[in-house]
Write an enzyme that holds these catalytic residues in place. Structure first.
Site, PDB file in Angstrom:
ATOM      1  N   LYS A   8     -10.415  -2.331 -15.906  1.00 11.91           N
ATOM      2  CA  LYS A   8      -9.109  -3.184 -15.946  1.00 11.91           C
ATOM      3  C   LYS A   8      -8.464  -2.590 -17.034  1.00 11.91           C
ATOM      4  CE  LYS A   8      -7.203  -7.879 -15.485  1.00 11.91           C
ATOM      5  NZ  LYS A   8      -7.439  -9.246 -15.479  1.00 11.91           N
ATOM      6  N   CYS A  50      -6.400  -7.042 -10.712  1.00 12.30           N
ATOM      7  CA  CYS A  50      -5.569  -8.410 -11.022  1.00 12.30           C
ATOM      8  C   CYS A  50      -4.423  -8.064 -11.905  1.00 12.30           C
ATOM      9  CB  CYS A  50      -6.483  -9.295 -11.773  1.00 12.30           C
ATOM     10  SG  CYS A  50      -5.707 -11.080 -11.759  1.00 12.30           S
ATOM     11  N   TYR A  98      -2.704 -15.074 -22.419  1.00 13.95           N
ATOM     12  CA  TYR A  98      -1.521 -16.176 -22.346  1.00 13.95           C
ATOM     13  C   TYR A  98      -1.806 -17.126 -21.447  1.00 13.95           C
ATOM     14  CZ  TYR A  98      -0.120 -13.490 -18.242  1.00 13.95           C
ATOM     15  OH  TYR A  98       0.011 -13.013 -16.731  1.00 13.95           O
ATOM     16  N   HIS A 154      36.772   8.714  21.700  1.00 13.70           N
ATOM     17  CA  HIS A 154      37.468   8.755  20.549  1.00 13.70           C
ATOM     18  C   HIS A 154      36.478   8.103  19.552  1.00 13.70           C
ATOM     19  CE1 HIS A 154      41.472   9.264  22.766  1.00 13.70           C
ATOM     20  NE2 HIS A 154      41.349  10.250  22.030  1.00 13.70           N
ATOM     21  N   GLU A 186     -12.427 -10.164  -8.174  1.00 15.90           N
ATOM     22  CA  GLU A 186     -12.538  -9.749  -9.610  1.00 15.90           C
ATOM     23  C   GLU A 186     -13.735 -10.445 -10.057  1.00 15.90           C
ATOM     24  OE1 GLU A 186      -9.817  -9.711 -13.820  1.00 15.90           O
ATOM     25  OE2 GLU A 186      -9.131 -10.963 -11.876  1.00 15.90           O
TER      26      GLU A 186
END
Length: 664
Positions: free
Chosen positions: A121, A177, A127, A503, A52
């Site tokens: 993006k 990202c 944050y 069986h 990136e």
């Protein structure tokens, strides 16, 4: 196209480039990018991803709003674009880009001097240590669908799929990202729109535990999307003012990690993996819930644009597969996983049998014990089932039934095995009843003039089965089947007799190669119990697989139907992935090249095709109940496999003949 070229079989070589970078030095970063791109093209890479904002470095912060840096990034892109003019590899590079007086964090997709598209993006983290919304705008805020870049009119937006015209299963989508860290990543919709290769250009600084989380995230996204996922992240050279960078690159395919870079390296890295595009397409076709999801999200998917390009890779030269192909797809190569697999298989088999005994109210089992592999596994499962139900193992009636060609070795092994398990052991000589049957039907066999034909063989198999069922009637028990998945696939079982009819059959979805490991697992761990003859299990494993029906010479099953190691490889590839024979041969050659010549691989595969697709389905259409053991599939007509009993094998044989003689 050559048979021995990976692109001829719908594989694609993907790569991640992790170049050394310098913060705010686009020219240097372009040089490093070009160097890795050139190496990748020489290595026949189809698609290559870079980190990136790799042309600028991710950690530029407010320098992103400086015109000199932005102009430098465009000049760096021009250099990369010029270098790509003669290269077939599609490169995805990261850079900041000005569009309509706003700045976007972008991935530029380019090839052969052409910009195929620009992807901004979508989700901008703001944050913790991230402040991207301070410098960039989200791609969702874009007001244009095309941009002018380096003199080209280029598609702009997050909903683009790039498709290789000459490798149609290669359909590329790019996200950046944070996009994959969201509850519903853009790549999820792209996969539903047809993208098979999902690329993520990431920076992603490192903190404790993050590498493992990334690995899980990328792996799970590839699994949910039934796609390949190519993940790059920033490494050496990014600013360490407040952060550190490990340079983690990952390539996953449908939940499986194919390759990972070496982290914390102060050098450029190029990692590659060969992705099976056909496998991904097959899984999407098989899992009908994928198609249902497409229908539910049709409105969102209609917004995707498709951009075509041509790889024009050289398919007229040998290009070996660079990928681990398991020789034994039913048996994990890793010892720890193999032990776990064996334990799980036993639990499934035992659970199936205990439920059947409990629901039927029957507390006795009748098992034909030959001293061979399959009946050994069935008897071991029966013993564990009795233990689980709190019943004595003497409720198992083990019966060995020597015939005209029964060897002393297998006869003695049957006796030793029954003693080791602790079941009731009986022995019935079937030769008198077989002789009477041959007389009754007018068969020409006699001691003076023996006739060893298929009737002679099947009379013995039928007599054994008749004794088992009538003994079960007498004792109020259930006949436990012994036939395995490999035998069902090849039709190597006699219709209506013990390896076909019972069986209940605990082995019906367990292939021969896995049964060998299951028996060995019990032997090596002493699970029969202290003081028991565990060696008998190892002796059984060392015994030639044979029906022992014709006197005078040992009948080798594998000499007739081919090595089970190869046939189980063929079965898994056919049943689980639906591969055509030429691709199965290509994969088998890659896995077994040091053991089997391609001519032998082709010969055994021809046996498989002829026996599996023509002439054996009528036996599989009426098999008894049995628990499905693995995701490799079963051949139950009530479960995984429904097919006509009178189909032809012509198209599979024709595909097998695509292998040129000079390669075989």
């Amino acid at each position: 196209m050559r048979f021995d070229n990976l692109y001829s079989h719908d594989f694609a070589r993907l790569a991640v480039g992790l170049p050394l970078c310098r913060v705010a030095d686009p020219a240097f970063n372009a040089e490093q990018t070009i160097s890795l791109l050139t190496q990748a093209a020489a290595d026949d890479v189809a698609v290559m991803a870079f980190p990136e904002l790799g042309l600028s470095a991710y950690s530029c912060d407010d320098l992103f709003h400086q015109r000199a840096l932005l102009d430098g990034c465009e000049a760096a892109l021009a250099a990369v674009l010029a270098a790509s003019a003669a290269l077939p590899t599609v490169a995805v590079v990261g850079m900041p880009l000005r569009v309509e007086q706003r700045l976007f964090n972008c991935a530029v997709v380019l090839q052969r001097g052409r910009i195929l598209g620009v992807v901004p993006k979508t989700f901008l983290p703001s944050y913790g240590e991230f402040y991207e919304a301070r410098q960039f705008s989200s791609g969702e805020e874009a007001t244009v669908a095309t941009v002018s870049l380096l003199g080209q009119q280029v598609p702009f937006g997050s909903r683009q799929i790039f498709t290789a015209e000459d490798l149609p299963l290669l359909r590329l989508h790019v996200e950046i990202c944070e996009d994959v860290w969201t509850p519903i990543p853009p790549s999820s919709f792209a996969a539903l729109a047809g993208a098979t290769v999902l690329v993520n250009l990431s920076a992603s600084n490192v903190v404790i535990g993050k590498a493992g989380y990334r690995r899980q995230l990328v792996s799970q996204q590839s699994a949910r999307c039934l796609a390949a996922y190519v993940y790059s992240s920033a490494g050496a050279g990014e600013s360490t003012t407040d952060l550190a960078w490990d340079g983690q690159a990952l390539i996953c395919e449908n939940g499986e990690l194919l390759v990972e870079s070496e982290r914390f390296q102060r050098r450029s890295q190029l990692v590659t993996a060969d992705v099976d595009l056909e496998r991904l397409a097959r899984e999407r076709m098989r899992q009908t819930s994928f198609g249902q999801s497409v229908r539910l999200h049709a409105a969102q998917l209609a917004a995707f644009r498709h951009v075509d390009f041509r790889l024009a890779l050289d398919r007229d030269k040998p290009l070996a597969l660079r990928r681990r192909v398991e020789r034994f797809p039913y048996v994990p190569a890793d010892p720890g996983r193999r032990d776990e697999r064996c334990q799980e298989v036993y639990n499934i088999q035992v659970q199936g049998l205990t439920q059947r005994l409990a629901s039927s109210g029957i507390h006795k089992l009748v098992v034909g014990v030959s001293g061979g592999l399959d009946s050994t596994q069935a008897l071991l499962v029966a013993a564990r089932a009795m233990d689980a139900l709190g019943l004595p193992r003497t409720n198992i009636i083990g019966v060995t039934m020597p015939g005209f060609a029964t060897g002393e070795r297998t006869r003695e092994q049957a006796r030793r095995l029954m003693a080791a398990v602790g079941c009731e052991a009986r022995e019935i000589d079937i030769r008198p009843s077989c002789t009477q049957m041959l007389k009754n039907i007018g068969h020409p066999h006699s001691d003076a003039k023996p006739v060893y034909d298929v009737t002679f063989e099947n009379v013995q198999a039928g007599e054994r089965t008749s004794h088992l069922f009538r003994l079960a009637n007498l004792e109020g028990g259930m006949v436990l089947g012994t036939g395995d998945l490999s035998e069902l696939a090849l039709g190597w079982c006699t219709y209506g007799v013990g390896d076909h009819m019972s069986h209940y059959n605990v082995n019906a979805s367990v292939p021969k190669t896995l049964i060998q490991h299951l028996v060995r697992w019990v032997a090596e761990r002493g699970l029969l119990g202290a003081g028991t003859d565990t060696q008998v299990l190892l002796d059984i494993l060392d015994t030639e697989i044979s029906p022992e029906l014709v006197p005078g010479s040992l009948q080798s099953t594998q000499a007739t139907v081919g090595a089970y190691a190869l046939q189980d490889f063929n079965l898994f590839s056919t049943l689980r992935y639906g591969y055509a024979p030429a691709k199965i041969a290509f994969l088998a050659q890659h896995a077994w090249h040091d053991t089997y010549a391609l001519a032998e691989i082709k010969r055994v595969l021809r046996i498989f095709v002829q026996r599996f697709f023509k002439g054996s389905q009528f036996k599989r259409s009426c098999v008894p109940n049995a628990p499905k053991v693995g995701s490799g599939g079963s051949l139950s007509p009530r479960g995984d496999w429904r097919a006509p009993s009178d189909s032809e094998a012509a198209v599979w044989l024709a595909d097998l003949d695509r292998i040129p003689d000079e390669h075989a």
